[in-house]
Scaffold this motif. Structure first.
Motif, mmCIF file in Angstrom:
data_model
loop_
_atom_site.group_PDB
_atom_site.id
_atom_site.type_symbol
_atom_site.label_atom_id
_atom_site.label_comp_id
_atom_site.label_asym_id
_atom_site.label_seq_id
_atom_site.Cartn_x
_atom_site.Cartn_y
_atom_site.Cartn_z
ATOM 1 N N LYS A 166 3.899 -5.701 -2.306
ATOM 2 C CA LYS A 166 4.926 -6.749 -2.191
ATOM 3 C C LYS A 166 4.374 -8.016 -1.560
ATOM 4 C CE LYS A 166 9.636 -7.570 -0.719
ATOM 5 N NZ LYS A 166 10.918 -6.962 -0.378
ATOM 6 N N CYS A 167 3.568 -7.862 -0.493
ATOM 7 C CA CYS A 167 3.015 -9.036 0.209
ATOM 8 C C CYS A 167 1.597 -8.686 0.642
ATOM 9 C CB CYS A 167 3.901 -9.383 1.397
ATOM 10 S SG CYS A 167 3.444 -10.922 2.221
ATOM 11 N N ASN A 168 0.640 -8.906 -0.245
ATOM 12 C CA ASN A 168 -0.701 -8.351 -0.046
ATOM 13 C C ASN A 168 -1.491 -9.005 1.093
ATOM 14 O OD1 ASN A 168 -0.865 -10.566 -2.195
ATOM 15 N ND2 ASN A 168 -3.031 -10.299 -1.656
ATOM 16 N N LYS A 233 3.410 -18.058 5.618
ATOM 17 C CA LYS A 233 2.098 -18.306 5.018
ATOM 18 C C LYS A 233 1.665 -17.127 4.173
ATOM 19 C CE LYS A 233 -2.760 -19.181 6.139
ATOM 20 N NZ LYS A 233 -3.772 -19.305 7.232
ATOM 21 N N ALA A 234 1.865 -15.913 4.695
ATOM 22 C CA ALA A 234 1.505 -14.703 3.951
ATOM 23 C C ALA A 234 2.352 -14.583 2.688
ATOM 24 C CB ALA A 234 1.690 -13.474 4.839
ATOM 25 N N VAL A 235 3.630 -14.908 2.787
ATOM 26 C CA VAL A 235 4.528 -14.810 1.637
ATOM 27 C C VAL A 235 4.109 -15.784 0.543
ATOM 28 C CG1 VAL A 235 6.902 -15.253 0.869
ATOM 29 C CG2 VAL A 235 6.492 -13.927 2.954
ATOM 30 N N ARG A 236 3.770 -17.015 0.939
ATOM 31 C CA ARG A 236 3.403 -18.034 -0.051
ATOM 32 C C ARG A 236 2.074 -17.732 -0.741
ATOM 33 N NH1 ARG A 236 5.038 -21.738 4.308
ATOM 34 N NH2 ARG A 236 7.202 -22.403 3.914
ATOM 35 N N THR A 237 1.140 -17.096 -0.030
ATOM 36 C CA THR A 237 -0.195 -16.858 -0.604
ATOM 37 C C THR A 237 -0.323 -15.503 -1.298
ATOM 38 O OG1 THR A 237 -0.974 -15.999 1.543
ATOM 39 C CG2 THR A 237 -1.334 -18.339 1.091
ATOM 40 N N SER A 238 0.719 -14.686 -1.267
ATOM 41 C CA SER A 238 0.668 -13.367 -1.890
ATOM 42 C C SER A 238 1.048 -13.441 -3.360
ATOM 43 C CB SER A 238 1.616 -12.400 -1.172
ATOM 44 O OG SER A 238 1.160 -12.122 0.125
ATOM 45 N N TYR A 239 0.554 -12.466 -4.119
ATOM 46 C CA TYR A 239 0.900 -12.364 -5.537
ATOM 47 C C TYR A 239 2.369 -11.994 -5.692
ATOM 48 C CZ TYR A 239 -4.160 -12.210 -6.332
ATOM 49 O OH TYR A 239 -5.493 -12.494 -6.368
ATOM 50 N N ARG A 240 2.924 -12.339 -6.849
ATOM 51 C CA ARG A 240 4.308 -11.988 -7.143
ATOM 52 C C ARG A 240 4.336 -10.800 -8.121
ATOM 53 N NH1 ARG A 240 4.732 -14.685 -3.302
ATOM 54 N NH2 ARG A 240 6.092 -16.488 -2.954
ATOM 55 N N LEU A 241 5.317 -9.910 -7.886
ATOM 56 C CA LEU A 241 5.517 -8.774 -8.775
ATOM 57 C C LEU A 241 6.588 -9.097 -9.804
ATOM 58 C CD1 LEU A 241 5.675 -5.912 -6.104
ATOM 59 C CD2 LEU A 241 3.748 -6.419 -7.610
ATOM 60 N N LYS A 243 9.974 -8.111 -11.990
ATOM 61 C CA LYS A 243 11.251 -7.636 -11.468
ATOM 62 C C LYS A 243 11.301 -6.109 -11.359
ATOM 63 C CE LYS A 243 16.238 -8.100 -12.113
ATOM 64 N NZ LYS A 243 17.317 -8.684 -12.950
ATOM 65 N N ALA A 244 10.865 -5.396 -12.401
ATOM 66 C CA ALA A 244 10.959 -3.934 -12.423
ATOM 67 C C ALA A 244 10.121 -3.301 -11.313
ATOM 68 C CB ALA A 244 10.529 -3.398 -13.783
ATOM 69 N N VAL A 245 8.853 -3.775 -11.188
ATOM 70 C CA VAL A 245 7.968 -3.223 -10.161
ATOM 71 C C VAL A 245 8.471 -3.577 -8.772
ATOM 72 C CG1 VAL A 245 5.612 -3.213 -9.251
ATOM 73 C CG2 VAL A 245 5.984 -3.303 -11.724
ATOM 74 N N ASN A 246 8.983 -4.806 -8.621
ATOM 75 C CA ASN A 246 9.480 -5.252 -7.316
ATOM 76 C C ASN A 246 10.646 -4.393 -6.840
ATOM 77 O OD1 ASN A 246 9.370 -7.464 -5.196
ATOM 78 N ND2 ASN A 246 11.520 -7.581 -5.823
ATOM 79 N N GLN A 247 11.562 -4.041 -7.771
ATOM 80 C CA GLN A 247 12.693 -3.186 -7.411
ATOM 81 C C GLN A 247 12.222 -1.805 -6.964
ATOM 82 O OE1 GLN A 247 15.197 -3.296 -10.900
ATOM 83 N NE2 GLN A 247 16.315 -5.117 -10.199
ATOM 84 N N SER A 248 11.249 -1.265 -7.666
ATOM 85 C CA SER A 248 10.715 0.057 -7.312
ATOM 86 C C SER A 248 10.072 0.034 -5.936
ATOM 87 C CB SER A 248 9.688 0.513 -8.361
ATOM 88 O OG SER A 248 10.290 0.665 -9.619
ATOM 89 N N VAL A 249 9.274 -0.993 -5.674
ATOM 90 C CA VAL A 249 8.594 -1.115 -4.382
ATOM 91 C C VAL A 249 9.604 -1.273 -3.254
ATOM 92 C CG1 VAL A 249 7.077 -2.601 -2.995
ATOM 93 C CG2 VAL A 249 6.427 -1.990 -5.327
ATOM 94 N N ASP A 250 10.678 -2.053 -3.479
ATOM 95 C CA ASP A 250 11.706 -2.230 -2.451
ATOM 96 C C ASP A 250 12.373 -0.904 -2.088
ATOM 97 O OD1 ASP A 250 11.272 -4.906 -2.162
ATOM 98 O OD2 ASP A 250 12.895 -5.546 -3.491
#
Length: 416
Positions: A166-168, A233-241, A243-250
């Motif tokens: 989610k936030c690498n 800063k971490a949020v802005r520089t991290s990759y985005r997932l 929608k499907a993968v993001n829901q699973s990770v959450d």
């Protein structure tokens, strides 16, 4: 004439073999592993004792966790068996297995019982290592705590793995920021399991995020404004997932957070129960008098040692923990690199090593010894040094418990 009763314990049966000191089988039968079966086995011992008038009766079985506990305690505490001074012993399964290998026989419950009896007949058994109930009660708690801590470590590893999806860069940014916190802070875990997308977090006003963090952190953050900047800063520089993968990770993160909180509460409950129980054991004060040994380490050590009189000396105590190295010599050659056996009690070894690692930060004698051993080899320096320090620590533990005394610093330290 002596009698050696070997019992092969399983969840349902007590396969028994009665040998005399000439290796003659006096009786060989099987009983149910319950109070009725144990009573029938005891009656058989007493009947044979009336016939042969044994000089000694030794009842032995392998350590098979909860299966051997009840029959061992039953025989150890039985008044009729105490009258004939019967010895009840629980032996290391590995040693009996190695003994049985010499004879190259089949493996059945009946043969196993015979091998245990023959092992006892050859005087390999220890002297009544059955612990008093207060130590067994403490051991249930300390081992449960150890296992719960292991579960917590594993769950946290899975949490970090999924948080990295989610936030690498979050873990790195928090680590590099001065005076920051960890990803396991309650505020951080709640922040990243809310119904907020990464873009929502990035666009959140800095003051609002700082206020939220300070509220959830109960005012513990020294500089919530800087922490909010680090997170964004971490949020802005991290990759985005997607929608499907993001829901699973959450979903996974939410499940792990609940599990972490549940395990942390369980550890606190166990700590409270350990603290209440250990106060009734006098030796507890002996160990906590050592700088660096807190209530958890002291309770863990006492739970595994039991009565110190079970062990002949500190060398036997170290061997029980698996902290010894076998000599390997052939002719004039003696091997320099001898591995640790690790054939002892892993829980006891864990508490010894952890306690020694803590003690070396408080006692100069142990710090100097650790550094000396650390510098002796280029490989596995810390692991080797701390295990050797733990072996040295065994001598201190043995002395304090055997003499029922509190720790006092060496005279040279007092004079300074």
């Amino acid at each position: 004439m002596k009698c050696f009763v070997g019992i092969d314990v399983s969840s349902e049966k007590l396969d028994s073999c009665f040998l005399d000191d000439e290796k003659n089988i006096l009786c060989q039968t099987s009983y149910v592993n319950d109070t009725l079966g144990a009573t029938a086995l005891k009656k058989q011992i007493l009947q044979l004792h009336q016939i042969y008038d044994f000089d000694k009766v030794v009842i032995g079985m392998e350590a098979t966790s909860m299966y051997s506990y009840h029959p061992a305690m039953n025989f150890h505490q039985d008044e009729q068996l105490q009258e004939i001074q019967a010895i009840t012993t629980i032996e290391n399964p590995h040693r009996i297995k190695q003994y049985a290998k010499m004879f190259d026989t089949d493996k059945t419950d009946t043969i196993d019982a015979f091998m245990i009896a023959d092992y006892l007949r050859n005087q390999h058994y220890t002297t009544s290592p059955v612990k008093e109930e207060k130590y067994m009660a403490l051991q249930r708690l300390t081992r449960a705590r150890y296992q719960t801590v292991c579960q917590l470590v594993e769950v946290k590893q899975h949490f970090i793995e999924n948080l990295s999806y989610k936030c690498n860069t979050l873990k790195k940014e928090l680590r590099d920021a001065p005076g920051s916190t960890t990803v396991f802070s309650a505020a951080i875990m709640e922040l990243f399991t809310q119904d907020l997308s990464m873009d929502d977090l990035a666009q959140l006003p800095l003051d609002d995020l700082a206020d939220w963090l300070q509220k959830k952190g109960r005012g513990r953050f020294k500089d919530p404004q800087d922490l909010a900047k680090t997170i964004q800063k971490a949020v802005r520089t991290s990759y985005r997932l997607d929608k499907a993968v993001n829901q699973s990770v959450d979903i996974v993160l939410s499940v792990f957070v609940r599990e972490i909180r549940g395990l942390e509460k369980a550890i606190k409950d166990l700590d409270k129960a350990i603290e209440d129980l250990v106060q009734a054991i006098p030796e507890y004060q002996c160990l906590t008098s050592i700088p660096g040994v807190g209530k958890v380490y002291a309770a863990g050590l006492l739970a595994e040692i039991g009565q110190i009189e079970r062990f002949k000396d500190q060398a036997h105590l170290a061997k029980y923990a698996g902290l010894f190295w076998k000599k390997h010599e052939s002719g004039k050659h003696s091997r320099e690199n001898t591995p640790l056996t690790k054939k002892g009690n892993r829980y006891f070894r864990y508490y010894l090593v952890e306690a020694a690692n803590s003690v070396r930060h408080y006692l100069p004698e142990y710090q100097m010894y650790y550094r000396k051993k650390y510098q002796e080899t280029p490989k596995h320096q810390h692991k080797r040094a701390i295990v050797l320090t733990a072996r040295k620590f065994v001598r201190l533990v043995d002395t304090l418990l055997r003499n029922h005394q509190l720790y006092t610093p060496p005279r040279s330290v007092i004079e300074k």
